[in-house]
Design a protein around this motif. Structure first.
Motif, PDB file in Angstrom:
ATOM      1  N   THR A  50       1.885 -16.996   6.729  1.00 17.55           N
ATOM      2  CA  THR A  50       1.823 -15.588   7.110  1.00 17.55           C
ATOM      3  C   THR A  50       1.678 -14.753   5.840  1.00 17.55           C
ATOM      4  O   THR A  50       2.053 -15.185   4.750  1.00 17.55           O
ATOM      5  CB  THR A  50       3.083 -15.138   7.862  1.00 17.55           C
ATOM      6  OG1 THR A  50       4.249 -15.376   7.051  1.00 17.55           O
ATOM      7  CG2 THR A  50       3.226 -15.893   9.175  1.00 17.55           C
ATOM      8  N   VAL A  51       1.144 -13.566   5.996  1.00 16.95           N
ATOM      9  CA  VAL A  51       0.963 -12.655   4.873  1.00 16.95           C
ATOM     10  C   VAL A  51       1.726 -11.373   5.167  1.00 16.95           C
ATOM     11  O   VAL A  51       1.423 -10.675   6.142  1.00 16.95           O
ATOM     12  CB  VAL A  51      -0.531 -12.346   4.637  1.00 16.95           C
ATOM     13  CG1 VAL A  51      -0.689 -11.368   3.477  1.00 16.95           C
ATOM     14  CG2 VAL A  51      -1.298 -13.632   4.353  1.00 16.95           C
ATOM     15  N   ASP A  52       2.716 -11.072   4.352  1.00 22.13           N
ATOM     16  CA  ASP A  52       3.533  -9.879   4.559  1.00 22.13           C
ATOM     17  C   ASP A  52       2.763  -8.617   4.186  1.00 22.13           C
ATOM     18  O   ASP A  52       1.838  -8.642   3.376  1.00 22.13           O
ATOM     19  CB  ASP A  52       4.823  -9.957   3.729  1.00 22.13           C
ATOM     20  CG  ASP A  52       5.774 -11.018   4.245  1.00 22.13           C
ATOM     21  OD1 ASP A  52       5.696 -11.351   5.443  1.00 22.13           O
ATOM     22  OD2 ASP A  52       6.588 -11.518   3.455  1.00 22.13           O
ATOM     23  N   PHE A  53       3.196  -7.506   4.777  1.00 23.95           N
ATOM     24  CA  PHE A  53       2.551  -6.212   4.549  1.00 23.95           C
ATOM     25  C   PHE A  53       3.656  -5.182   4.360  1.00 23.95           C
ATOM     26  O   PHE A  53       4.539  -5.045   5.200  1.00 23.95           O
ATOM     27  CB  PHE A  53       1.687  -5.848   5.754  1.00 23.95           C
ATOM     28  CG  PHE A  53       0.748  -4.697   5.529  1.00 23.95           C
ATOM     29  CD1 PHE A  53      -0.557  -4.908   5.138  1.00 23.95           C
ATOM     30  CD2 PHE A  53       1.166  -3.384   5.717  1.00 23.95           C
ATOM     31  CE1 PHE A  53      -1.437  -3.859   4.941  1.00 23.95           C
ATOM     32  CE2 PHE A  53       0.307  -2.321   5.518  1.00 23.95           C
ATOM     33  CZ  PHE A  53      -1.005  -2.555   5.125  1.00 23.95           C
TER      34      PHE A  53
ATOM     35  N   VAL B 213       0.840  -1.189   0.000  1.00 25.66           N
ATOM     36  CA  VAL B 213       0.000   0.000   0.000  1.00 25.66           C
ATOM     37  C   VAL B 213       0.878   1.243   0.000  1.00 25.66           C
ATOM     38  O   VAL B 213       1.955   1.266   0.589  1.00 25.66           O
ATOM     39  CB  VAL B 213      -0.948  -0.003   1.225  1.00 25.66           C
ATOM     40  CG1 VAL B 213      -0.174   0.060   2.527  1.00 25.66           C
ATOM     41  CG2 VAL B 213      -1.971   1.126   1.129  1.00 25.66           C
ATOM     42  N   GLY B 214       0.421   2.271  -0.695  1.00 24.68           N
ATOM     43  CA  GLY B 214       1.121   3.546  -0.687  1.00 24.68           C
ATOM     44  C   GLY B 214       0.914   4.269   0.632  1.00 24.68           C
ATOM     45  O   GLY B 214      -0.201   4.331   1.156  1.00 24.68           O
ATOM     46  N   GLU B 215       1.973   4.831   1.156  1.00 25.40           N
ATOM     47  CA  GLU B 215       1.932   5.512   2.453  1.00 25.40           C
ATOM     48  C   GLU B 215       0.904   6.645   2.472  1.00 25.40           C
ATOM     49  O   GLU B 215       0.257   6.897   3.496  1.00 25.40           O
ATOM     50  CB  GLU B 215       3.321   6.080   2.756  1.00 25.40           C
ATOM     51  CG  GLU B 215       3.433   6.856   4.054  1.00 25.40           C
ATOM     52  CD  GLU B 215       4.785   7.503   4.228  1.00 25.40           C
ATOM     53  OE1 GLU B 215       5.239   7.649   5.384  1.00 25.40           O
ATOM     54  OE2 GLU B 215       5.401   7.889   3.207  1.00 25.40           O
ATOM     55  N   LYS B 216       0.718   7.305   1.336  1.00 20.96           N
ATOM     56  CA  LYS B 216      -0.156   8.472   1.264  1.00 20.96           C
ATOM     57  C   LYS B 216      -1.545   8.139   0.734  1.00 20.96           C
ATOM     58  O   LYS B 216      -2.300   9.048   0.366  1.00 20.96           O
ATOM     59  CB  LYS B 216       0.500   9.545   0.387  1.00 20.96           C
ATOM     60  CG  LYS B 216       1.809  10.082   0.940  1.00 20.96           C
ATOM     61  CD  LYS B 216       2.395  11.155   0.037  1.00 20.96           C
ATOM     62  CE  LYS B 216       3.683  11.725   0.625  1.00 20.96           C
ATOM     63  NZ  LYS B 216       4.249  12.766  -0.262  1.00 20.96           N
ATOM     64  N   ASP B 217      -1.900   6.870   0.681  1.00 19.67           N
ATOM     65  CA  ASP B 217      -3.197   6.468   0.122  1.00 19.67           C
ATOM     66  C   ASP B 217      -4.284   6.522   1.184  1.00 19.67           C
ATOM     67  O   ASP B 217      -4.764   5.486   1.680  1.00 19.67           O
ATOM     68  CB  ASP B 217      -3.102   5.074  -0.491  1.00 19.67           C
ATOM     69  CG  ASP B 217      -4.318   4.746  -1.352  1.00 19.67           C
ATOM     70  OD1 ASP B 217      -5.196   5.616  -1.492  1.00 19.67           O
ATOM     71  OD2 ASP B 217      -4.375   3.625  -1.893  1.00 19.67           O
TER      72      ASP B 217
END
Length: 290
Positions: free
Chosen positions: A260-263, A230-234
């Motif tokens: 596990t699911v990375d983020f 995800v974009g930090e500014k979204d």
């Protein structure tokens, strides 16, 4: 490396536009599917395609209804994420692709990927989910943001204002001013989206059937690995997508208790993080794909 667009006539008589770009000198290379966001045709992925093909992967792209050269259904309210996933299933069958090495989706394309993986288990090996909401406004209990945009486009009779506002929300004025050529190219590509295409895909986003939180819990989740980006500014998505990530992880654990699911958050990027966060996006994706 580019590939000419092809078209598939779907059982509904709609046309699905797509491009399959093979890995150099390897016609049997694993296939990665790229699924775009609302208002963007598959040609916006061109820089990502070249990075993936040079790493020995073939790349399949397609356009949802009313985007690029894909046509819309007669009933614009009939599009759902299930029907969008069904379109991709028809495309894979047409190309005799039984297994995808990965599905990389952004926004609407990410939501379609989750629905596809739930509806057609074990077709997607790795799923990369980028910058997506979890459900329709009606299921989130918030005001509908899509209906008014469709109405505005209908009233004006063209997509220009919708596209300009979308670009500013996605990329921010600082990035736009610093990258005028890329912004202009992206705008011209997005303007190929028809108002009918915008409305019918918004119908999927507005539908009461759109709830990814339920899809991830249905009978286990049909992929081997998943990654969230995800974009930090979204807007609020860096926080909001954590709940969806946890749901996908629970689905995976039904098959593999250690799953596990990375983020990953891309600094200074917005909604289309493969554009304004390109370098970080490519590094993260290629590491995950192996």
């Amino acid at each position: 490396m580019s590939a000419a667009a092809s078209s598939l006539s779907l059982p509904s008589s709609r046309t699905l536009s797509y491009a399959l770009t093979p890995a150099p000198s390897n016609p049997n290379a694993p296939v990665v599917l790229l699924s775009n966001s609302l208002c963007t045709p598959f040609s916006t992925w061109h820089l990502v395609v070249s990075k993936l093909t040079t790493r020995g992967l073939s790349v399949l792209r397609y356009d949802p209804p009313g985007h690029g050269a894909s046509t819309t259904p007669a009933d614009l309210s009939s599009t759902t994420f299930d029907s969008l996933a069904e379109d991709v299933r028809a495309l894979l069958s047409h190309l005799s692709i039984d297994r995808l090495h990965a599905w990389i989706g952004v926004s609407m394309g990410a939501a379609t990927g989750i629905v596809f993986a739930a509806n057609y288990p074990r077709v997607v090996q790795r799923l990369i989910v980028c910058d997506t909401i979890s459900c329709s406004p009606v299921n989130a209990g918030i005001d509908d943001i899509f209906g008014p945009r469709v109405a505005a486009a209908r009233e004006i009779g063209k997509m220009d204002g919708i596209i300009d506002g979308t670009l500013e929300r996605w990329l921010g004025r600082v990035w736009i001013d610093a990258h005028p050529d890329e912004t202009s190219r992206l705008r011209q590509l997005m303007l190929t989206t028809t108002i009918d295409g915008f409305e019918t895909c918004c119908a999927a986003l507005r539908s009461s059937t759109f709830d990814l939180r339920q899809k991830t819990e249905e009978a286990g989740f049909g992929v081997d690995e998943a990654l969230f980006i995800v974009g930090e500014k979204d807007a609020n998505l860096p926080e909001a997508m954590q709940e969806l990530r946890e749901g996908v992880e629970r689905g995976l654990k039904k098959k593999n208790a250690s799953a596990t699911v990375d983020f990953h958050i891309i600094k200074n990027a917005g909604h289309v993080c493969y554009i304004d966060g390109f370098d970080d996006f490519i590094a993260t994706v290629t590491q995950f794909l192996g």
